[in-house]
Design an enzyme around this catalytic site. Sequence first.
Site, PDB file in Angstrom:
ATOM      1  N   ARG A 129       0.749  -1.102   0.039  1.00 19.33           N
ATOM      2  CA  ARG A 129      -0.009   0.101   0.021  1.00 19.33           C
ATOM      3  C   ARG A 129       0.935   1.128  -0.075  1.00 19.33           C
ATOM      4  O   ARG A 129       1.991   1.223   0.768  1.00 19.33           O
ATOM      5  CB  ARG A 129      -0.897   0.160   1.076  1.00 19.33           C
ATOM      6  CG  ARG A 129      -1.749  -1.021   1.597  1.00 19.33           C
ATOM      7  CD  ARG A 129      -2.553  -0.774   2.787  1.00 19.33           C
ATOM      8  NE  ARG A 129      -3.232  -1.927   3.319  1.00 19.33           N
ATOM      9  CZ  ARG A 129      -3.612  -2.491   4.336  1.00 19.33           C
ATOM     10  NH1 ARG A 129      -3.146  -1.740   5.403  1.00 19.33           N
ATOM     11  NH2 ARG A 129      -4.243  -3.409   4.771  1.00 19.33           N
ATOM     12  N   HIS A 176       2.576  -2.883   5.280  1.00 17.16           N
ATOM     13  CA  HIS A 176       2.083  -3.014   3.853  1.00 17.16           C
ATOM     14  C   HIS A 176       2.708  -1.689   3.171  1.00 17.16           C
ATOM     15  O   HIS A 176       2.673  -1.774   1.888  1.00 17.16           O
ATOM     16  CB  HIS A 176       0.677  -2.780   3.763  1.00 17.16           C
ATOM     17  CG  HIS A 176      -0.256  -3.860   4.151  1.00 17.16           C
ATOM     18  ND1 HIS A 176      -0.462  -4.939   3.479  1.00 17.16           N
ATOM     19  CD2 HIS A 176      -0.924  -4.280   5.484  1.00 17.16           C
ATOM     20  CE1 HIS A 176      -1.302  -5.893   4.206  1.00 17.16           C
ATOM     21  NE2 HIS A 176      -1.306  -5.409   5.246  1.00 17.16           N
ATOM     22  N   HIS A 235      -3.142 -11.572   8.242  1.00 15.61           N
ATOM     23  CA  HIS A 235      -2.043 -10.846   7.916  1.00 15.61           C
ATOM     24  C   HIS A 235      -0.667 -11.337   8.421  1.00 15.61           C
ATOM     25  O   HIS A 235      -0.403 -11.793   9.526  1.00 15.61           O
ATOM     26  CB  HIS A 235      -2.335  -9.435   8.476  1.00 15.61           C
ATOM     27  CG  HIS A 235      -1.057  -8.608   8.561  1.00 15.61           C
ATOM     28  ND1 HIS A 235      -0.809  -7.271   7.777  1.00 15.61           N
ATOM     29  CD2 HIS A 235       0.197  -8.495   9.152  1.00 15.61           C
ATOM     30  CE1 HIS A 235      -0.001  -6.605   7.878  1.00 15.61           C
ATOM     31  NE2 HIS A 235       0.882  -7.443   8.937  1.00 15.61           N
ATOM     32  N   HIS A 254      -8.793  -8.128  12.719  1.00 12.37           N
ATOM     33  CA  HIS A 254      -8.124  -9.055  11.903  1.00 12.37           C
ATOM     34  C   HIS A 254      -8.954 -10.764  12.183  1.00 12.37           C
ATOM     35  O   HIS A 254      -8.434 -11.510  11.846  1.00 12.37           O
ATOM     36  CB  HIS A 254      -6.587  -9.200  12.387  1.00 12.37           C
ATOM     37  CG  HIS A 254      -5.780  -8.349  11.640  1.00 12.37           C
ATOM     38  ND1 HIS A 254      -5.636  -7.338  12.362  1.00 12.37           N
ATOM     39  CD2 HIS A 254      -4.915  -8.314  10.719  1.00 12.37           C
ATOM     40  CE1 HIS A 254      -4.966  -6.507  11.737  1.00 12.37           C
ATOM     41  NE2 HIS A 254      -4.338  -7.199  10.767  1.00 12.37           N
TER      42      HIS A 254
HETATM   43 ZN   LIG Z   1      -2.397  -6.478   6.799  1.00 14.03          ZN
END
Ligand SMILES: [Zn+2]
Length: 255
Positions: A180, A196, A239, A234
């Site tokens: 990201r 990320h 993740h 989560h």
């Molecule tokens: Zn993540």
Amino acid sequence: MRPRPIRLLLTALVGAGLAFAPVSAVAAPTATASASADVGALDGCYTWSGTLSEGSSGEAVRQLQIRVAGYPGTGAQLAIDGQFGPATKAAVQRFQSAYGLAADGIAGPATFNKIYQLQDDDCTPVNFTYAELNRCNSDWSGGKVSAATARANALVTMWKLQAMRHAMGDKPITVNGGFRSVTCNSNVGGASNSRHMYGHAADLGAGSQGFCALAQAARNHGFTEILGPGYPGHNDHTHVAGGDGRFWSAPSCGI
Ligand SMILES: [Zn+2]
């Protein structure tokens, strides 16, 4: 660049010990490398020129380390530093064992040929793509590291996932996102220091494995950050990420 289907076909034909005649019948003009007896010469990503073992160093070792990054042993992470030390030897041995090769910790033709079978021409492992690892933008820009570094980190993450996938029975693993930019991260409410933004992280869907099985398996494949069910935010994905330190939390999974 050689189109992937041709490369795979060449590899399959040569791997099956077939004569070169059928290859030339289908080969693109660039496929003159088929004249070589070395299957590796047909690889579109990277070809090793010699055996590597403990004490070796350099770019060839670094390339090898990327491919065996998913085999560091439980709780460990393999350094991608171009130095073939004991940890790299052990990782090569685990890779060899995972694929039924003689586990001598020496990377020679059998090991390299297995890697060639496992990688695409863009150096990603066959079951993962750069596109899956970046649903934010197309050029890997805008993160906390350079675009090249983010992309390189994502490549290592993919090889870790490939190892994990194999260990879990070669069933598809769903990747819902990875890199990201700072903007993408803030748009989805990501943590301010989210991995990320470094290209290290991947968010996994439940798939046929389930979130907990994925989180548990990730411990064996070089992921220093594992967040799953029971950790805030989560419960709907697992993740996994590489990078410094270790933070594992998936309380509902016993982690
Ligand atoms: Zn993540």
